[in-house]
Design a protein around this motif. Structure first.
Motif, PDB file in Angstrom:
ATOM      1  N   VAL A 159     -31.494 -34.109 -19.273  1.00 30.34           N
ATOM      2  CA  VAL A 159     -31.265 -35.525 -19.571  1.00 30.34           C
ATOM      3  C   VAL A 159     -29.772 -35.802 -19.735  1.00 30.34           C
ATOM      4  CG1 VAL A 159     -31.675 -37.369 -21.251  1.00 30.34           C
ATOM      5  CG2 VAL A 159     -33.541 -35.818 -20.618  1.00 30.34           C
ATOM      6  N   PHE A 160     -29.091 -34.954 -20.500  1.00 32.31           N
ATOM      7  CA  PHE A 160     -27.652 -35.152 -20.760  1.00 32.31           C
ATOM      8  C   PHE A 160     -26.858 -35.057 -19.463  1.00 32.31           C
ATOM      9  CE2 PHE A 160     -23.373 -34.074 -22.035  1.00 32.31           C
ATOM     10  CZ  PHE A 160     -23.177 -34.820 -23.190  1.00 32.31           C
ATOM     11  N   ALA A 161     -27.180 -34.059 -18.621  1.00 31.80           N
ATOM     12  CA  ALA A 161     -26.446 -33.873 -17.372  1.00 31.80           C
ATOM     13  C   ALA A 161     -26.632 -35.070 -16.445  1.00 31.80           C
ATOM     14  CB  ALA A 161     -26.909 -32.590 -16.687  1.00 31.80           C
ATOM     15  N   ALA A 162     -27.880 -35.566 -16.346  1.00 35.14           N
ATOM     16  CA  ALA A 162     -28.140 -36.713 -15.481  1.00 35.14           C
ATOM     17  C   ALA A 162     -27.365 -37.943 -15.952  1.00 35.14           C
ATOM     18  CB  ALA A 162     -29.641 -37.000 -15.444  1.00 35.14           C
ATOM     19  N   LEU A 163     -27.397 -38.202 -17.264  1.00 38.35           N
ATOM     20  CA  LEU A 163     -26.681 -39.359 -17.804  1.00 38.35           C
ATOM     21  C   LEU A 163     -25.166 -39.196 -17.650  1.00 38.35           C
ATOM     22  CD1 LEU A 163     -28.730 -40.005 -21.084  1.00 38.35           C
ATOM     23  CD2 LEU A 163     -28.835 -41.272 -18.934  1.00 38.35           C
ATOM     24  N   ALA A 164     -24.674 -37.959 -17.855  1.00 39.46           N
ATOM     25  CA  ALA A 164     -23.235 -37.708 -17.742  1.00 39.46           C
ATOM     26  C   ALA A 164     -22.755 -37.928 -16.312  1.00 39.46           C
ATOM     27  CB  ALA A 164     -22.918 -36.283 -18.195  1.00 39.46           C
ATOM     28  N   LEU A 165     -23.522 -37.459 -15.331  1.00 44.52           N
ATOM     29  CA  LEU A 165     -23.122 -37.621 -13.934  1.00 44.52           C
ATOM     30  C   LEU A 165     -23.111 -39.095 -13.529  1.00 44.52           C
ATOM     31  CD1 LEU A 165     -24.994 -34.606 -12.312  1.00 44.52           C
ATOM     32  CD2 LEU A 165     -22.517 -34.891 -12.529  1.00 44.52           C
ATOM     33  N   ILE A 166     -24.082 -39.858 -14.037  1.00 42.69           N
ATOM     34  CA  ILE A 166     -24.109 -41.288 -13.727  1.00 42.69           C
ATOM     35  C   ILE A 166     -22.922 -41.998 -14.370  1.00 42.69           C
ATOM     36  CG2 ILE A 166     -25.393 -43.434 -14.090  1.00 42.69           C
ATOM     37  CD1 ILE A 166     -27.975 -41.743 -13.947  1.00 42.69           C
ATOM     38  N   ALA A 167     -22.666 -41.694 -15.645  1.00 36.99           N
ATOM     39  CA  ALA A 167     -21.578 -42.363 -16.368  1.00 36.99           C
ATOM     40  C   ALA A 167     -20.205 -41.972 -15.834  1.00 36.99           C
ATOM     41  CB  ALA A 167     -21.677 -42.038 -17.856  1.00 36.99           C
ATOM     42  N   LEU A 168     -20.074 -40.717 -15.397  1.00 38.10           N
ATOM     43  CA  LEU A 168     -18.767 -40.210 -14.974  1.00 38.10           C
ATOM     44  C   LEU A 168     -18.530 -40.339 -13.470  1.00 38.10           C
ATOM     45  CD1 LEU A 168     -18.696 -36.936 -17.130  1.00 38.10           C
ATOM     46  CD2 LEU A 168     -17.425 -39.054 -17.566  1.00 38.10           C
ATOM     47  N   PRO A 189     -17.799 -30.860 -12.604  1.00 39.56           N
ATOM     48  CA  PRO A 189     -18.849 -30.616 -11.598  1.00 39.56           C
ATOM     49  C   PRO A 189     -19.935 -29.647 -12.057  1.00 39.56           C
ATOM     50  CG  PRO A 189     -16.689 -30.600 -10.567  1.00 39.56           C
ATOM     51  CD  PRO A 189     -16.450 -30.618 -12.048  1.00 39.56           C
ATOM     52  N   GLN A 190     -19.688 -28.949 -13.160  1.00 39.65           N
ATOM     53  CA  GLN A 190     -20.717 -28.014 -13.634  1.00 39.65           C
ATOM     54  C   GLN A 190     -21.946 -28.737 -14.181  1.00 39.65           C
ATOM     55  OE1 GLN A 190     -18.739 -25.063 -16.200  1.00 39.65           O
ATOM     56  NE2 GLN A 190     -17.042 -25.149 -14.746  1.00 39.65           N
ATOM     57  N   PHE A 191     -21.854 -30.041 -14.373  1.00 42.59           N
ATOM     58  CA  PHE A 191     -23.051 -30.790 -14.724  1.00 42.59           C
ATOM     59  C   PHE A 191     -24.082 -30.720 -13.593  1.00 42.59           C
ATOM     60  CE2 PHE A 191     -20.359 -33.066 -17.912  1.00 42.59           C
ATOM     61  CZ  PHE A 191     -21.156 -32.787 -19.020  1.00 42.59           C
ATOM     62  N   PHE A 192     -23.609 -30.520 -12.348  1.00 40.57           N
ATOM     63  CA  PHE A 192     -24.546 -30.291 -11.245  1.00 40.57           C
ATOM     64  C   PHE A 192     -25.274 -28.969 -11.451  1.00 40.57           C
ATOM     65  CE2 PHE A 192     -21.528 -33.196  -9.079  1.00 40.57           C
ATOM     66  CZ  PHE A 192     -22.426 -34.143  -8.641  1.00 40.57           C
ATOM     67  N   ASN A 193     -24.552 -27.937 -11.935  1.00 38.84           N
ATOM     68  CA  ASN A 193     -25.198 -26.659 -12.251  1.00 38.84           C
ATOM     69  C   ASN A 193     -26.229 -26.812 -13.357  1.00 38.84           C
ATOM     70  OD1 ASN A 193     -22.053 -25.484 -11.551  1.00 38.84           O
ATOM     71  ND2 ASN A 193     -23.791 -24.481 -10.564  1.00 38.84           N
ATOM     72  N   VAL A 194     -25.919 -27.650 -14.344  1.00 34.16           N
ATOM     73  CA  VAL A 194     -26.867 -27.890 -15.436  1.00 34.16           C
ATOM     74  C   VAL A 194     -28.109 -28.583 -14.900  1.00 34.16           C
ATOM     75  CG1 VAL A 194     -27.250 -29.094 -17.624  1.00 34.16           C
ATOM     76  CG2 VAL A 194     -25.040 -28.000 -17.175  1.00 34.16           C
ATOM     77  N   LEU A 195     -27.910 -29.587 -14.050  1.00 34.98           N
ATOM     78  CA  LEU A 195     -29.028 -30.328 -13.488  1.00 34.98           C
ATOM     79  C   LEU A 195     -29.910 -29.428 -12.625  1.00 34.98           C
ATOM     80  CD1 LEU A 195     -29.852 -33.292 -13.788  1.00 34.98           C
ATOM     81  CD2 LEU A 195     -28.736 -33.756 -11.602  1.00 34.98           C
ATOM     82  N   ARG A 196     -29.296 -28.438 -11.993  1.00 37.90           N
ATOM     83  CA  ARG A 196     -30.043 -27.484 -11.157  1.00 37.90           C
ATOM     84  C   ARG A 196     -30.734 -26.409 -11.989  1.00 37.90           C
ATOM     85  NH1 ARG A 196     -27.708 -26.473  -5.740  1.00 37.90           N
ATOM     86  NH2 ARG A 196     -27.686 -24.279  -6.302  1.00 37.90           N
ATOM     87  N   GLY A 197     -30.479 -26.379 -13.305  1.00 37.21           N
ATOM     88  CA  GLY A 197     -31.109 -25.394 -14.173  1.00 37.21           C
ATOM     89  C   GLY A 197     -30.407 -24.060 -14.221  1.00 37.21           C
TER      90      GLY A 197
END
Length: 459
Positions: A274-283, A360-368
């Motif tokens: 949830v945090f990664a998805a929201l962070a990527l949208i906001a950023l 960009p590591q939020f993409f890694n978080v979103l990918r699990g």
């Protein structure tokens, strides 16, 4: 006395279940006479509860055990009862008589009442025990420091319902005995004290190497009606706090295993996604702007990728904004960035100093593959070196690596030109694993946002 208490507990549960059904009828129909055909369902549920609740241990003594776990057991038991009732009513083709909204109200109302009643009983018992009543005397047999720690924990938790009444230290180390607790050095006198004072609880705080002492003590009291419990001292072998699990029907002590229970891992997993998805949208606007700046700063790709180890040693590709000019490295060698490193671009220096290159590591978080909070992943080549020279290094990978972590918010980030620096980072990572809580994760996230973005150690 125990039989009377059990009967009263069952009677209270019946009253709460029936009362919950009546309250649900009043909420749903605004008329106490509107229970109608649901009376059969209520009867079935009461009968199922009288069978299921004992099976879940709800009428056993919870002295010294977790109230949170008790609430969970009550919830599960009640849901099983309601599910069984639904199946039976469906089999009898009587579901048409049941209001689904009434059923939901009843389940919630009665479930809340069952949990609340037990919490109130424990609150009353806690007050009584603080006053020195309803306590069960415990004799502790152990070795040195571990023995004293168990006794000190007993004395620090009077609400648990236990009171230390005697200590027998098989290998005294000169440490002071807790005040007011008789200390024995003769086994015969210790056993006589237990029998003469009606002690019904004996705890063996012994290391696993003292198996002969354990067998001797159990044999001594084989004909006495006492509870003998084993609290092993496994600190010399266990990396994290030990837990007992049910493994193929047998109790097992986890000496070296993931310190986070399945519940904690699920919490982190949900929060991370949830945090990664929201962070990527906001950023997104910032990410686009940084990507343009990186592309204009020097030739080469926007992203820097490198293989790192994740949870349980699984290898994944990590993403960062590129901060260096393209250069060649020898196979198997990763050269860390140093102060004034000529490979770093001007834009790259800013990104590294503010940690914006990590976004960009939020993409890694979103990918699990990563977590928002956890031990920072290092280059695989560095892993192979440090796990040979730093004790416990490899256990950083018991969980997913994080974008930020306890070590980073405490200043241990950037270049590790000395083994001592990496040692301190690992110690902080292991501290995080031993003391994990969702609140600690939130603290690390907030610290990172407020003051953790800029560091003099990052270059």
């Amino acid at each position: 006395m125990r039989g009377i208490r059990g009967f009263l507990a069952r009677l209270v549960d019946i009253v709460l279940i029936v009362g919950g059904a009546i309250a649900a009828s009043h909420i749903r129909f605004e008329d106490l006479t509107q229970i109608r055909g649901d009376g059969a369902f209520i009867t079935f549920s009461v009968a199922f509860a009288l069978v299921a609740f004992p099976a879940f241990g709800l009428y056993e003594s919870w002295r010294g055990r977790s109230l949170l776990r008790l609430a969970g057991q009550v919830s599960i038991a009640w849901l099983v009862v309601q599910a069984s009732g639904l199946v039976l009513m469906f089999s009898l083709h009587r579901t048409d008589f049941i209001s689904r909204l009434w059923f939901a109200y009843w389940t919630a109302t009665a479930g809340g009442a069952l949990i609340t009643s037990r919490l109130l009983v424990h609150a009353v018992l806690r007050s009584v025990r603080y006053a020195g009543l309803n306590l069960r005397n415990v004799a502790v047999l152990g070795v040195g420091v571990h023995c004293r720690e168990v006794v000190n924990k007993l004395m620090a938790a009077p609400a648990s319902g236990f009171r230390a009444s005697a200590i027998f230290d098989t290998q005294p180390d000169g440490g002071a005995a807790p005040n007011g607790v008789p200390l024995f050095d003769d086994f015969g006198e210790f056993a006589e004290h237990i029998r003469g004072n009606g002690v019904r609880e004996i705890w063996l705080a012994l290391p696993l190497s003292e198996a002969s002492t354990t067998l001797h003590f159990v044999d001594e009291f084989r004909n006495d009606l006492v509870n003998i419990r084993f609290i092993p001292d496994v600190r010399s072998m266990a990396l994290f706090e030990c837990s007992v699990i049910d493994l193929i029907g047998a109790p097992a002590i986890s000496l070296v295993a993931s310190p986070l229970p399945a519940r904690a891992i699920l919490q982190k997993e949900i929060f991370d996604r949830v945090f990664a998805a929201l962070a990527l949208i906001a950023l997104l606007p910032l990410l686009v702007m940084i990507a343009v700046m990186v592309k204009c700063s020097s030739r080469g790709p926007v992203f820097f990728t490198q293989y790192r180890k994740g949870a349980d040693g699984r290898v994944f590709k990590i993403y960062k904004f590129r901060t260096m000019r393209p250069h060649a490295e020898k196979t198997g060698v990763v050269t860390q960035a140093t102060k004034g490193d000529p490979r770093i671009t001007r834009v790259g220096a800013l990104l590294r100093r503010t940690s914006l290159d990590e976004l960009p590591q939020f993409f890694n978080v979103l990918r699990g593959e990563m977590s928002v909070v956890g031990p920072r992943p290092h280059a695989i080549e560095h892993d192979e070196f440090y796990q040979k020279v730093i004790n416990g290094y490899i256990h950083r990978y018991r969980i997913k690596p994080g974008i930020t972590g306890w070590a980073q918010v405490n200043g241990f980030r950037g270049e590790t030109d000395r083994v001592e620096k990496m040692q301190m980072r690992v110690e902080h990572d292991l501290y995080y694993l031993r003391n994990w809580s969702f609140a600690l994760d939130m603290r690390i996230v907030m610290t990172t946002v407020v003051k953790g973005l800029v560091s003099s150690n990052a270059y």
